[in-house]
Every structure is written in C-alpha cells, then in structure tokens.
Scaffold this active site. Sequence first.
Site, PDB file in Angstrom:
ATOM      1  N   ASP A 207      13.988 -11.134  -5.617  1.00 45.92           N
ATOM      2  CA  ASP A 207      13.641  -9.891  -4.833  1.00 45.92           C
ATOM      3  C   ASP A 207      14.666  -8.538  -5.307  1.00 45.92           C
ATOM      4  O   ASP A 207      15.782  -9.136  -4.475  1.00 45.92           O
ATOM      5  CB  ASP A 207      13.134  -9.409  -3.781  1.00 45.92           C
ATOM      6  CG  ASP A 207      12.526  -8.186  -3.564  1.00 45.92           C
ATOM      7  OD1 ASP A 207      11.449  -8.166  -4.216  1.00 45.92           O
ATOM      8  OD2 ASP A 207      13.239  -7.688  -2.386  1.00 45.92           O
ATOM      9  N   GLU A 261      14.874  -9.881 -10.378  1.00 48.14           N
ATOM     10  CA  GLU A 261      14.269  -8.868 -10.001  1.00 48.14           C
ATOM     11  C   GLU A 261      15.521  -7.598 -10.313  1.00 48.14           C
ATOM     12  O   GLU A 261      16.508  -7.559  -9.029  1.00 48.14           O
ATOM     13  CB  GLU A 261      13.422  -7.764  -8.793  1.00 48.14           C
ATOM     14  CG  GLU A 261      12.840  -6.837  -9.142  1.00 48.14           C
ATOM     15  CD  GLU A 261      12.173  -6.122  -7.564  1.00 48.14           C
ATOM     16  OE1 GLU A 261      11.482  -5.551  -8.190  1.00 48.14           O
ATOM     17  OE2 GLU A 261      12.938  -6.439  -6.621  1.00 48.14           O
TER      18      GLU A 261
HETATM   19  C1  NOJ Z   1      11.013  -5.120  -4.348  1.00 49.98           C
HETATM   20  C2  NOJ Z   1       9.549  -5.005  -4.355  1.00 49.98           C
HETATM   21  O1  NOJ Z   1       8.744  -5.950  -5.324  1.00 49.98           O
HETATM   22  C3  NOJ Z   1       9.026  -4.338  -3.510  1.00 49.98           C
HETATM   23  O2  NOJ Z   1       7.509  -4.771  -3.275  1.00 49.98           O
HETATM   24  C4  NOJ Z   1       8.980  -4.395  -2.316  1.00 49.98           C
HETATM   25  O3  NOJ Z   1       8.864  -3.736  -1.541  1.00 49.98           O
HETATM   26  C5  NOJ Z   1      10.759  -4.422  -2.157  1.00 49.98           C
HETATM   27  N1  NOJ Z   1      11.598  -4.736  -3.120  1.00 49.98           N
HETATM   28  C6  NOJ Z   1      11.803  -4.269  -1.059  1.00 49.98           C
HETATM   29  O4  NOJ Z   1      12.118  -5.734  -0.777  1.00 49.98           O
END
Ligand code: NOJ
Length: 573
Positions: A207, A261
């Site tokens: 993440d 990500e």
């Molecule tokens: C990215 C995640 O995909 C999302 O759902 C989340 O709200 C944020 N990061 C914070 O963790």
Amino acid sequence: MSRRNAGGDDDHPWWKEAVVYQVYPKSFNDSDGDGIGDLAGLARRADYLDDLGVDAVWLCPVYGSPMADNGYDISDYRSIHPAYGDMDDWRQVRDVLHERDIRLVMDLVVNHTSDEHEWFRRSRREEDGYADYYHWREGEPDEPPNNWESIFGGPAWSYDEARGEWYLHLFDEKQPDLNWRNSAVREDVHGMMQWWLDEGVDGFRMDVINLISKTEGLPDGDPDAGLTGAEHFMNGPRVHDRLREMHDRVLDDRDLLVVGETPGASVADAREYVGPNGDGLSMVFQFEHVTVDHGDDKWTTADVPLAEFKEIIAKWQAGLADEGWNSVYLSNHDQPRMVSRFGDDGEYRRKSAKLLGTLTHTLQGTPFVYQGEEIGMTNAPFESPDELRDVEAKNYVERAVEHGEADCYEDIRETVEATARDNARTPMQWSDDTHAGFTDGEPWIECNPNYAEVNVERARSDPDSVLNYYRELIALRHERDLLVYGEFELLAPDDPDVFAYSRRLDGERGLIVLNVAADATSFDVPAEVDRDGLELVIANADDAPATVPATLDLDPYEARVYLTPSQEGGVGQ
Ligand code: NOJ
C-alpha cells in the site's frame, strides 16, 4: 484447464504469466449473516475463482483494525479482524487456494498504522523506544507544523492532546504515518513480513509504498502544485534505500509477487522500483491512466480522452518493456467501476465490459481483475449521503457543503456517483436472491440495485456473458506467450475512437483492435501491419471476420484479437 502458474525461471517468473484477482473481503461473500464479507465466505468461492482460471488472489486487508478506512488502518498486523474470522479461517483460505494452485498475495500497509495500534499508543505516551515511531512535532494547537494536505482532504496533521504535539497522517487522522527513519520501525515491519511469509503467503501488495520516505525536516510544500507537500513525500529521498533494505532482509531469493502501489510515480521512478537494478519489486501500480480524467482533483472529472489515454498506456508499455514489468488494471477498490468510467454501463454494458477486459488481457504486463469486473458490475446510485460508507467520500461531501462549493448533497451527487470509491465496494453480485446472494443479513453497504440482472449465477448459464468471455480471455492469456511477453506497438495513435496495437514475439504476431466508442466506425489497418496469417482468436461480436480485412468495420464497442498461430501449435486455446 490450461497451464497455470507455469513460469519458473528468472526471465519467466510465475507472476509475469499470472492473472491476479483482487478480493475486497468486506464485500465479497458473507458466510455468517452479519452483513460483512468474511474469510469463510471467500473460501467457499474458491471453486468460482478456479473456474474463472485466475492464478493468484490479492486479498485486501483482513487484519485487526478499527475500520476507519476499511482495514487500511491496522491495529494488529498479526491477527484477523473478528468480522472476517480468525487465523484458522485465514489458513483455510490459503489452503483451499493452494490446493487449486492459486497463490495468495496479502496487502501490506506500512506507510501508516491505525492510531489504535499498540505502537501508536506507546508513542503517544512517549514510552521508551517508541517516542519516535511516528512523525511528531511540537507547536501551538492551532498551527499545524507545515502546510501538507491529507490525501483524504484537510490538513495532514492532527494535534494529540495526550502528548501535546502534532502527528502526521497523509490519510485519515486515524492513520498516523510511521517514521521510517527509525530503524526499530523498519525492523518491526520486516519481522511482521517474515511472520506472514512463514505462514505461506506468496507475495505482498504494498500500500502506497512510495510515500514512506519524507524529506528531512518536513518542509512546507508548494501550495500551487496539486496536493500540497507531495513533492516531499511521493517517491521521497530514501524510499529506494528502504525498499532495498526490505528486499535484502526479507524478500530476496523467494518466488514472490511484490507489487508496489505508487501514486505519482513516473516511468523513470517505476524503473527504479522494478528495473533489473531496481529495488526488487515485481511491478508497481502506476496511476497515470486512472487520473487521466481528473481535473484539479479526483472530484473534478471529465470524459476520458482516448488519445491521451492511449499515449499513457503506450508510454508505460514501452517504458517497462526491457527494464521491469507492468501491472495492468483499470479497476480496483479505490476506483469507480471501469465499465461506467471507460465504457458504457447502459446499452453497451456487456460489450464494453468485454472490450475493457480484452484490453487488460492483451497488454504486456500482469492483468489484475477486480471482483465483479468479470461480470460487468457498474457504478451504483447513492441517493443520499447516508448511503455512503467511505471516509474519503464522506469527507468530500462534508467539506464541499461546509466550504460552500455545494448547497446540498444533490448539487454534487452526480460527481459522487461517478467518482466515489464506494462504487467499487458494493457487494459482489452472486445471484438474484435477496442482497445479491452476498449475505443473509443486512449488508454493510447497499447492493447495487441492478443485481437482478447482473449476477454470477445468471452469467454462468449465459454463453454470451461477460463472465464466460473473461474465462476465455484468461485461458487465452495462459495459452499464448505472445500476449504475455510480446512487444507492444501502438497503431493509429491519433484515432479518437479506436485503440489498436500490435504484439510481436519471435515469429508470432498479434493485432488487437478496440472501438472504444458508442458509434460504429471503420478502421484502416495501417500499412506497417502484416495482415497475412493473422486469425481471429476472440471477439465480442459474432460476425467478426476470421481474417484481417484491409478495413475493419466495427460495431460500437467492438473488440477483436487476431493472432498468428502459435509456433508451439494451434491458435488460441
Ligand atoms: C491505498 C489503498 O488502496 C486505499 O484504499 C487506502 O485508503 C489508502 N491507500 C490508505 O491506506
């Protein structure tokens, strides 16, 4: 079933040849009637995933959490939230997937924790060893230490009365950012990752991993440069050191899928994360193609400009062709439903859903299918703000009204319905039973009312369904290295309606033509394409010609894939 997880050497790891299915557990399948999806519910759907043909599941967070952000606010990394079950249920999921040769990739959320995590509690109390686990700053309670904005809106700082200091949170105030400069934090994270690897996970989806390093001193950001402060925390100064350390200590020499990500990452950044001399990630989720329709922010959207969209895809295809690897996605739990956004969720729902699936399965890279995409699930109506569940959407509505950008919800409802993350989080539509067969109880978020028409049961028995088309696409992908590894070349870049490209691998060739428009059109095959020997392997229209004519007459949202026969024998499956 065609081969699955076949890869196996350094140049052909399994994750390049895999199709990954993303499960958002809260909305996938509820086994105990509490209205919340759970691990036992997921385990029961293992045959469904097997039948679809996917190779891996990315499971969004199921850990201990107060659920301020549906589990992306973790209070215990080594336990399962009781609504989802317990570790035995998790092991059951792992086992039923592994028995079917489906790998399991876990979400790793370590840019921040929950403010209810033990580390934060101790940090707040300035306990020995924990005082610097997060980013704390002294200051007056009415003056945040810098001007950084939270990605969920408002300032990125909250004042903590208990400690009498400010703490940084790039997301919600219940998601304080960990201080990665602190080696004890890094060791704790590495230890936790090792713990999950010992439990048999096959990889991590990391993440917002490119936000973990912040500029020393946390200086003010440029207030005119989009999200204020981003230049000090996106792809920050030590991010590569941190990832390399993590790779060397935890991930090296394992056969894992590691996808980072990385919002705001350019191709050049991505090469550093995934390239041969990079940080050891398998691939990243880049955001350029899913922000192409954004204005100043995600709440100001426009139609998707196809020429620009194609250019972005082509840039990433070329940019990571030799150095690295792409992930390929159009939807996930943070994006509106792809058919509503890039296709047409009315008259051409099925056709455009198939076209978009054709795109994601015929690009170079690893395709990710988000739950429900494979049956063409659409955006949902949110008639009142009370129907929204997501902290981000709720914040947006609250602030828009507070700041006078809207008089009432109705003024911004259209924007919310086009953009909110809740669109992706309505329950998976399994059948036309009450609550779409998702739960026997009251679902935590309303079902999309179109479930009577759009559901798995119905799609299964319909040979022309989006679901059956996806099964074919996935099987084709497994069958043809050309689709996995072949070089990509964009054709007719300026065509405003048609997305066409070729693929090439050794002696094999492919031509993919997609009419991304609600009007019929014709497409002259560019002279550089050798039409000879190309044969139709999949299309979303019955009457597509079996070989490539000089000019293709395309129906609205028509998609065709032509390949030369496999040199291993046979075309397609
Ligand atoms: C990215 C995640 O995909 C999302 O759902 C989340 O709200 C944020 N990061 C914070 O963790």
